[in-house]
Design an enzyme around this catalytic site. Structure first.
Site, PDB file in Angstrom:
ATOM      1  N   TYR A 129       0.845  -1.205   0.000  1.00  0.00           N
ATOM      2  CA  TYR A 129       0.000   0.000   0.000  1.00  0.00           C
ATOM      3  C   TYR A 129       0.879   1.253   0.000  1.00  0.00           C
ATOM      4  CZ  TYR A 129      -3.688   3.203   1.759  1.00  0.00           C
ATOM      5  OH  TYR A 129      -4.596   4.229   1.936  1.00  0.00           O
ATOM      6  N   ASP A 130       1.819   1.268   0.938  1.00  0.00           N
ATOM      7  CA  ASP A 130       2.630   2.473   1.123  1.00  0.00           C
ATOM      8  C   ASP A 130       3.418   2.810  -0.143  1.00  0.00           C
ATOM      9  OD1 ASP A 130       1.688   1.803   3.585  1.00  0.00           O
ATOM     10  OD2 ASP A 130       3.602   1.916   4.643  1.00  0.00           O
TER      11      ASP A 130
ATOM     12  N   ASN B 172      -6.166   9.205   8.829  1.00  0.00           N
ATOM     13  CA  ASN B 172      -7.323   8.379   9.254  1.00  0.00           C
ATOM     14  C   ASN B 172      -8.640   9.154   9.291  1.00  0.00           C
ATOM     15  OD1 ASN B 172      -4.777   7.280  10.496  1.00  0.00           O
ATOM     16  ND2 ASN B 172      -6.170   5.583  10.960  1.00  0.00           N
TER      17      ASN B 172
ATOM     18  N   ARG C 133     -10.554  -1.767  10.044  1.00  0.00           N
ATOM     19  CA  ARG C 133     -10.029  -0.510  10.588  1.00  0.00           C
ATOM     20  C   ARG C 133     -10.573  -0.338  12.005  1.00  0.00           C
ATOM     21  NH1 ARG C 133     -10.209   3.542   5.344  1.00  0.00           N
ATOM     22  NH2 ARG C 133     -11.981   2.315   4.666  1.00  0.00           N
TER      23      ARG C 133
ATOM     24  N   THR D  68      -0.557   5.858  18.619  1.00  0.00           N
ATOM     25  CA  THR D  68      -1.553   6.921  18.499  1.00  0.00           C
ATOM     26  C   THR D  68      -2.077   7.049  17.073  1.00  0.00           C
ATOM     27  OG1 THR D  68       0.036   8.652  17.922  1.00  0.00           O
ATOM     28  CG2 THR D  68      -0.349   8.264  20.286  1.00  0.00           C
ATOM     29  N   ARG D  69      -3.285   7.601  16.977  1.00  0.00           N
ATOM     30  CA  ARG D  69      -3.868   8.003  15.700  1.00  0.00           C
ATOM     31  C   ARG D  69      -4.631   9.302  15.950  1.00  0.00           C
ATOM     32  NH1 ARG D  69      -0.988   4.415  14.548  1.00  0.00           N
ATOM     33  NH2 ARG D  69      -1.296   2.697  13.083  1.00  0.00           N
TER      34      ARG D  69
ATOM     35  N   ASP E 192       3.171  -1.554  12.286  1.00  0.00           N
ATOM     36  CA  ASP E 192       2.062  -0.674  12.676  1.00  0.00           C
ATOM     37  C   ASP E 192       2.676   0.658  13.169  1.00  0.00           C
ATOM     38  OD1 ASP E 192      -1.048  -1.519  13.898  1.00  0.00           O
ATOM     39  OD2 ASP E 192      -0.169   0.422  14.386  1.00  0.00           O
TER      40      ASP E 192
ATOM     41  N   ARG F 137       0.876   8.918  14.943  1.00  0.00           N
ATOM     42  CA  ARG F 137       0.448   9.584  13.708  1.00  0.00           C
ATOM     43  C   ARG F 137      -0.387  10.806  14.053  1.00  0.00           C
ATOM     44  NH1 ARG F 137      -2.562   5.851   9.875  1.00  0.00           N
ATOM     45  NH2 ARG F 137      -0.512   5.134   9.210  1.00  0.00           N
TER      46      ARG F 137
END
Ligand code: NAD
Ligand code: UDP
Length: 329
Positions: free
Chosen positions: A147-148, A176, A188, A212-213, A273, A277
């Site tokens: 994906y990245d 996100n 997700r 974190t997100r 993971d 972020r």
């Protein structure tokens, strides 16, 4: 004459909201999707609208659209870790071949094109918060690399078309984003936790939950994308909500919101993971006069109400329940 816009990934979460917004703004919208991770149900309400047409097509194959096009939004791509781990080759192809086809189409039609990039181009970031000048820390050969790296290639080829062909291009780096029409079983974290709450299951926090997100409500995201499309800036722009939270605290918030007395259970942290972020949105503020308006409490409530309205059958479809099964070392 209404301006014509092609939106790929139209039957997905963000694509369906974008179709809605552009119809509301008076555009003639052509939606395109092959339903690999999307659902026709997401755009069924738009079907009767005279300014909406839909083409079922895989954008990695040559694309034909009759008539003029003023704008293209390329949002077709699996977007959840569970999806792109399940269909890694399609993920690489839609970011590379699909983007190439859409850039070619934009060039032929003299259309402006905006492509959906992602905070994943920063990988597991060593700079915090992430601003657009950070080059990222990505494991090319890890499970998330499909994906990245597809997204990083997508940015490169888009800039090449801009520089070499003078194409009008825009790149949004989406952080996100959540809201109604996310797929309940896409793995997700928000659909995962809300689905677990609704089924009365334990909440699965991966790792120790200290990662974190920063979650952005879909209406804010769509507004940022809308403003970016009509700006004159060709370089990447972060769009996201800078309000950061650890996944463990987020699990507690969901338990409170849903009024359930679930337990938190800890599962292994998936490979690569990202540990933190948070978007630096200074550029979007300055360029687009944009910042998010919807707080997490309000946005999560709307999203939970949406998931509550789904049928029992949708709620109990158990595909993808255990994310970690797909990411064995
Ligand atoms: P989604 O899975 O809900 O939507 C993606 C849509 O693309 C689906 O309807 C799928 O069927 C379609 N699609 C995939 N491959 C295709 C192909 N080859 N041909 C035609 N259609 C195809 O995901 P989403 O969250 O709506 O994400 C949309 C875009 O935004 C993606 O490009 C994703 O990378 C990007 N993005 C989203 C987020 C987020 O938080 N939602 C974050 C960063 C980037
Ligand atoms: N996560 C979790 N439990 C779940 C699903 C996800 O703890 O059931 C964590 C995941 O490990 C990551 C974060 O939540 O740290 C966000 O995951 P998501 O898949 O939503 O998106 P990402 O930001 O990793 O692409």
């Amino acid at each position: 004459m209404a301006k014509r816009i092609l939106i790929t990934g139209a039957a997905g979460f963000l694509g369906s909201h974008l179709c809605e917004r552009f119809i509301k703004e008076g555009f003639e919208v052509i939606g395109m999707d092959n339903f690999i991770t999307g659902d026709a149900k997401n755009i069924a309400h738009l079907a009767p609208h005279p300014n909406f047409t839909f083409i079922k097509h895989d954008v990695t194959q040559y694309i034909i659209v009759d008539g003029p096009l003023d704008y293209i939004l390329h949002f077709a791509s699996p977007a959840s870790p569970i999806d792109y781990l399940k269909i890694p080759i399609q993920t690489l192809k839609v970011g590379s071949l699909g983007t190439h086809n859409l850039l070619g189409l934009a060039k032929a039609k003299k259309a402006r094109i905006l492509i959906a990039s992602t905070s994943e181009v920063y990988g597991d970031p060593l700079v915090h918060p992430q601003n657009e000048s950070y080059y990222g820390n990505v494991n090319t050969i890890g499970p998330r690399g499909v994906y990245d790296e597809a997204k990083r290639f997508q940015e490169s080829i888009t800039m090449a078309y801009h520089r070499f062909h003078g194409l009008e291009t825009r790149i949004v780096r989406i952080f996100n984003t959540y809201g109604p029409r996310m797929r309940l079983n896409d793995g997700r974290v928000i659909p995962a936790f809300m689905g677990q709450a609704l089924r009365g299951e334990d909440i699965t926090v991966f790792g120790d939950g200290s990662q974190t997100r920063s979650f952005c409500y879909v209406d804010d995201q769509v507004e940022g994308i809308f403003r970016l499309l009509f700006s004159d800036y060709a370089y990447p722009v972060n769009i996201g909500n800078p309000h950061e939270i650890t996944i463990r605290d987020f699990a507690e918030e969901i338990i409170k919101l849903t009024g359930t007395d679930q337990k938190i259970v800890y599962k292994p942290l998936p490979i690569d993971d990202p540990m933190q972020r948070q978007p630096d949105i200074s550029l979007a503020k300055e360029l687009l006069d944009w910042e998010p308006k919807v707080g997490r409490t309000e946005g999560m409530k709307i999203t939970y109400d949406y998931f509550k309205s789904l049928s029992e059958e949708e709620l109990h479809r158990s595909e993808h329940k255990d994310f970690t099964e797909h990411i064995k070392k």
